[in-house]
Design a protein around this motif. Sequence first.
Motif, PDB file in Angstrom:
ATOM      1  N   VAL A  61       0.853  -1.191   0.000  1.00 25.66           N
ATOM      2  CA  VAL A  61       0.000   0.000   0.000  1.00 25.66           C
ATOM      3  C   VAL A  61       0.888   1.239   0.000  1.00 25.66           C
ATOM      4  CG1 VAL A  61      -1.717   1.321   1.308  1.00 25.66           C
ATOM      5  CG2 VAL A  61      -1.864  -1.178   1.228  1.00 25.66           C
ATOM      6  N   ASN A  62       0.568   2.205  -0.845  1.00 33.63           N
ATOM      7  CA  ASN A  62       1.342   3.445  -0.922  1.00 33.63           C
ATOM      8  C   ASN A  62       1.114   4.288   0.336  1.00 33.63           C
ATOM      9  OD1 ASN A  62       2.743   5.722  -1.658  1.00 33.63           O
ATOM     10  ND2 ASN A  62       1.295   6.375  -3.234  1.00 33.63           N
ATOM     11  N   ILE A  63       2.183   4.569   1.093  1.00 34.09           N
ATOM     12  CA  ILE A  63       2.029   5.320   2.343  1.00 34.09           C
ATOM     13  C   ILE A  63       2.544   6.754   2.220  1.00 34.09           C
ATOM     14  CG2 ILE A  63       2.157   3.233   3.777  1.00 34.09           C
ATOM     15  CD1 ILE A  63       5.051   4.070   4.485  1.00 34.09           C
ATOM     16  N   SER A  64       2.761   7.218   0.989  1.00 33.87           N
ATOM     17  CA  SER A  64       3.234   8.598   0.803  1.00 33.87           C
ATOM     18  C   SER A  64       2.143   9.583   1.211  1.00 33.87           C
ATOM     19  CB  SER A  64       3.628   8.833  -0.655  1.00 33.87           C
ATOM     20  OG  SER A  64       2.520   8.642  -1.508  1.00 33.87           O
ATOM     21  N   ILE A  65       2.563  10.786   1.626  1.00 35.11           N
ATOM     22  CA  ILE A  65       1.624  11.769   2.166  1.00 35.11           C
ATOM     23  C   ILE A  65       2.163  13.169   1.874  1.00 35.11           C
ATOM     24  CG2 ILE A  65       2.759  11.753   4.442  1.00 35.11           C
ATOM     25  CD1 ILE A  65       0.026  12.031   5.749  1.00 35.11           C
ATOM     26  N   THR A  66       1.249  14.118   1.621  1.00 32.38           N
ATOM     27  CA  THR A  66       1.673  15.495   1.363  1.00 32.38           C
ATOM     28  C   THR A  66       1.881  16.225   2.688  1.00 32.38           C
ATOM     29  OG1 THR A  66      -0.570  16.412   1.339  1.00 32.38           O
ATOM     30  CG2 THR A  66       0.268  15.506  -0.739  1.00 32.38           C
ATOM     31  N   LYS A  67       2.519  17.398   2.623  1.00 34.25           N
ATOM     32  CA  LYS A  67       2.753  18.193   3.844  1.00 34.25           C
ATOM     33  C   LYS A  67       1.436  18.599   4.502  1.00 34.25           C
ATOM     34  CE  LYS A  67       7.319  20.169   2.839  1.00 34.25           C
ATOM     35  NZ  LYS A  67       8.074  21.426   2.605  1.00 34.25           N
ATOM     36  N   GLU A  68       0.461  18.989   3.675  1.00 35.20           N
ATOM     37  CA  GLU A  68      -0.840  19.399   4.220  1.00 35.20           C
ATOM     38  C   GLU A  68      -1.548  18.224   4.888  1.00 35.20           C
ATOM     39  OE1 GLU A  68      -5.083  21.499   2.901  1.00 35.20           O
ATOM     40  OE2 GLU A  68      -3.678  20.785   1.367  1.00 35.20           O
ATOM     41  N   GLN A  69      -1.494  17.052   4.252  1.00 34.45           N
ATOM     42  CA  GLN A  69      -2.113  15.861   4.831  1.00 34.45           C
ATOM     43  C   GLN A  69      -1.439  15.474   6.140  1.00 34.45           C
ATOM     44  OE1 GLN A  69      -1.758  13.136   1.534  1.00 34.45           O
ATOM     45  NE2 GLN A  69      -3.812  13.575   0.757  1.00 34.45           N
ATOM     46  N   LEU A  70      -0.098  15.606   6.179  1.00 28.14           N
ATOM     47  CA  LEU A  70       0.641  15.298   7.407  1.00 28.14           C
ATOM     48  C   LEU A  70       0.206  16.232   8.533  1.00 28.14           C
ATOM     49  CD1 LEU A  70       2.853  13.719   8.871  1.00 28.14           C
ATOM     50  CD2 LEU A  70       4.510  15.399   8.013  1.00 28.14           C
ATOM     51  N   LYS A  71       0.094  17.530   8.215  1.00 30.28           N
ATOM     52  CA  LYS A  71      -0.346  18.506   9.215  1.00 30.28           C
ATOM     53  C   LYS A  71      -1.743  18.156   9.724  1.00 30.28           C
ATOM     54  CE  LYS A  71      -2.363  22.285   8.135  1.00 30.28           C
ATOM     55  NZ  LYS A  71      -2.751  23.585   7.537  1.00 30.28           N
ATOM     56  N   ASN A  72      -2.648  17.786   8.812  1.00 24.49           N
ATOM     57  CA  ASN A  72      -4.021  17.464   9.201  1.00 24.49           C
ATOM     58  C   ASN A  72      -4.112  16.176  10.012  1.00 24.49           C
ATOM     59  OD1 ASN A  72      -5.041  19.752   7.969  1.00 24.49           O
ATOM     60  ND2 ASN A  72      -5.520  18.726   6.038  1.00 24.49           N
ATOM     61  N   THR A  73      -3.271  15.178   9.677  1.00 27.16           N
ATOM     62  CA  THR A  73      -3.291  13.944  10.472  1.00 27.16           C
ATOM     63  C   THR A  73      -2.746  14.204  11.878  1.00 27.16           C
ATOM     64  OG1 THR A  73      -1.141  13.280   9.538  1.00 27.16           O
ATOM     65  CG2 THR A  73      -3.108  12.324   8.537  1.00 27.16           C
ATOM     66  N   ILE A  74      -1.807  15.132  12.003  1.00 26.28           N
ATOM     67  CA  ILE A  74      -1.279  15.492  13.330  1.00 26.28           C
ATOM     68  C   ILE A  74      -2.372  16.176  14.159  1.00 26.28           C
ATOM     69  CG2 ILE A  74       0.341  17.017  14.561  1.00 26.28           C
ATOM     70  CD1 ILE A  74       2.355  16.452  12.273  1.00 26.28           C
ATOM     71  N   ILE A  75      -3.122  17.084  13.517  1.00 26.23           N
ATOM     72  CA  ILE A  75      -4.224  17.763  14.222  1.00 26.23           C
ATOM     73  C   ILE A  75      -5.285  16.748  14.655  1.00 26.23           C
ATOM     74  CG2 ILE A  75      -6.130  19.413  13.963  1.00 26.23           C
ATOM     75  CD1 ILE A  75      -4.303  20.990  12.011  1.00 26.23           C
ATOM     76  N   ALA A  76      -5.671  15.862  13.717  1.00 27.54           N
ATOM     77  CA  ALA A  76      -6.674  14.839  14.028  1.00 27.54           C
ATOM     78  C   ALA A  76      -6.162  13.889  15.109  1.00 27.54           C
ATOM     79  CB  ALA A  76      -7.031  14.053  12.759  1.00 27.54           C
ATOM     80  N   GLY A  77      -4.879  13.524  15.027  1.00 28.40           N
ATOM     81  CA  GLY A  77      -4.276  12.655  16.031  1.00 28.40           C
ATOM     82  C   GLY A  77      -4.325  13.276  17.416  1.00 28.40           C
ATOM     83  N   PHE A  78      -4.115  14.594  17.484  1.00 26.59           N
ATOM     84  CA  PHE A  78      -4.193  15.283  18.782  1.00 26.59           C
ATOM     85  C   PHE A  78      -5.628  15.289  19.311  1.00 26.59           C
ATOM     86  CE2 PHE A  78      -5.204  19.086  21.221  1.00 26.59           C
ATOM     87  CZ  PHE A  78      -4.311  18.955  22.287  1.00 26.59           C
ATOM     88  N   LEU A  79      -6.580  15.668  18.450  1.00 26.62           N
ATOM     89  CA  LEU A  79      -7.975  15.790  18.890  1.00 26.62           C
ATOM     90  C   LEU A  79      -8.563  14.442  19.311  1.00 26.62           C
ATOM     91  CD1 LEU A  79      -9.271  18.258  16.137  1.00 26.62           C
ATOM     92  CD2 LEU A  79      -8.947  18.774  18.563  1.00 26.62           C
ATOM     93  N   PHE A  80      -8.284  13.386  18.533  1.00 23.90           N
ATOM     94  CA  PHE A  80      -8.868  12.071  18.816  1.00 23.90           C
ATOM     95  C   PHE A  80      -8.074  11.265  19.851  1.00 23.90           C
ATOM     96  CE2 PHE A  80     -10.685  12.297  14.336  1.00 23.90           C
ATOM     97  CZ  PHE A  80     -11.955  12.608  14.773  1.00 23.90           C
ATOM     98  N   LEU A  81      -6.756  11.280  19.729  1.00 25.15           N
ATOM     99  CA  LEU A  81      -5.937  10.355  20.513  1.00 25.15           C
ATOM    100  C   LEU A  81      -5.193  11.005  21.669  1.00 25.15           C
ATOM    101  CD1 LEU A  81      -4.475   8.269  17.552  1.00 25.15           C
ATOM    102  CD2 LEU A  81      -6.590   7.924  18.825  1.00 25.15           C
ATOM    103  N   THR A  82      -4.398  12.044  21.372  1.00 27.52           N
ATOM    104  CA  THR A  82      -3.588  12.653  22.425  1.00 27.52           C
ATOM    105  C   THR A  82      -4.478  13.196  23.538  1.00 27.52           C
ATOM    106  OG1 THR A  82      -1.964  13.276  20.755  1.00 27.52           O
ATOM    107  CG2 THR A  82      -1.754  14.300  22.915  1.00 27.52           C
ATOM    108  N   PHE A  83      -5.436  14.028  23.150  1.00 22.29           N
ATOM    109  CA  PHE A  83      -6.348  14.587  24.149  1.00 22.29           C
ATOM    110  C   PHE A  83      -7.572  13.699  24.336  1.00 22.29           C
ATOM    111  CE2 PHE A  83      -9.484  17.357  26.039  1.00 22.29           C
ATOM    112  CZ  PHE A  83      -8.745  18.090  26.957  1.00 22.29           C
ATOM    113  N   GLY A  84      -8.250  13.394  23.221  1.00 18.71           N
ATOM    114  CA  GLY A  84      -9.511  12.666  23.287  1.00 18.71           C
ATOM    115  C   GLY A  84      -9.439  11.324  23.960  1.00 18.71           C
ATOM    116  N   ASN A  85      -8.360  10.565  23.718  1.00 19.23           N
ATOM    117  CA  ASN A  85      -8.231   9.249  24.356  1.00 19.23           C
ATOM    118  C   ASN A  85      -7.334   9.297  25.584  1.00 19.23           C
ATOM    119  OD1 ASN A  85      -6.753   6.438  24.623  1.00 19.23           O
ATOM    120  ND2 ASN A  85      -8.723   6.058  23.646  1.00 19.23           N
ATOM    121  N   GLY A  86      -6.225  10.020  25.497  1.00 19.03           N
ATOM    122  CA  GLY A  86      -5.270  10.063  26.603  1.00 19.03           C
ATOM    123  C   GLY A  86      -5.882  10.543  27.903  1.00 19.03           C
ATOM    124  N   VAL A  87      -6.708  11.590  27.813  1.00 18.33           N
ATOM    125  CA  VAL A  87      -7.323  12.142  29.023  1.00 18.33           C
ATOM    126  C   VAL A  87      -8.430  11.227  29.545  1.00 18.33           C
ATOM    127  CG1 VAL A  87      -8.556  14.139  29.990  1.00 18.33           C
ATOM    128  CG2 VAL A  87      -6.675  14.501  28.388  1.00 18.33           C
TER     129      VAL A  87
END
Length: 304
Positions: A61-87
């Motif tokens: 599976v192609n795992i390449s990603i653009t800079k904008e997509q990387l930024k958005n996955t980091i934001i989503a990762g924070f909202l769902f996992l870092t804060f949303g799940n961690g807390v």
Amino acid sequence: MGVNRKTISIVLAFFSIYVIWGSTYLLNKIAVGELPPFKLASIRFVSAGILIFIIAKILKVNISITKEQLKNTIIAGFLFLTFGNGVVVWALKYVDSGFTALEISAQPLVVLILMRILQGKKISPMSYIGVLLGFIGIYLLVSQKQIISQEGQIKGMIMIFICMLSWAYGSLFVGKANLPTNYFVNTGYQMLAGGIMLAIASLCFGETWSLPSSWSADVQWSMVALIIFGSIIAFTSFNYLLKVVSPEKVATSTYVNPIIALILGWWILNEQITKQSIIAAIVLLTGVYFINTKRKIKPRSIGR
């Protein structure tokens, strides 16, 4: 033969999102009794993210990603996992696993309210009934004297609600954000980003890190189950079901997960189930049903 195989696949996928997601509250509760919460969540998501990329490579599976997509996955990762799940994992130190799942089942209500406030979406009459029932259910749930008198319970309940806001905003964000089209790759980046941020939070809060060999057998098995079943198998099942059945059928996990969590918490951890909690569950989940039947809000898998 093909039809039978597909039917079996659908049944197994529903079992995954019903039982596995319902059991993640119990598994986190067991693990957080021994491990610091942010460390626990970090290990779970970093491990799951790495495994997803290994599987993706094997499947070519192609795992390449653009800079904008990387930024958005980091934001989503924070909202769902870092804060949303961690807390939420942190809150499980103070709040029963079944109670936590029941409070989180009101998430579609929070999503609907944010859609009204941030996007100006109109709320249907049926959804208004759902919101009203939802608020009554939450009040019945959190107003129990035997619950609010326990140390840390109110603090835990408030933080869980704030996490629900984070998940709800994350749900609206990913609906419009430019993210990798392959859901498997998208999840891998979110889990890796969220897990790394959780590791940073763990270090900032001065949590003690230890090798898995020093953990008890219960915690070791809980972590393995969270990584393989909770983070990879259930999520894959969720996305498979979204392709082969209607979204409102997939959304039934919103009603089933807290019931599974309540039963497992009572059976394995001897958590108390009061009559008021049962009434609150019926009222709250009826409200969520009214909201989902009109809005067809898809459950967010990432935060579980």
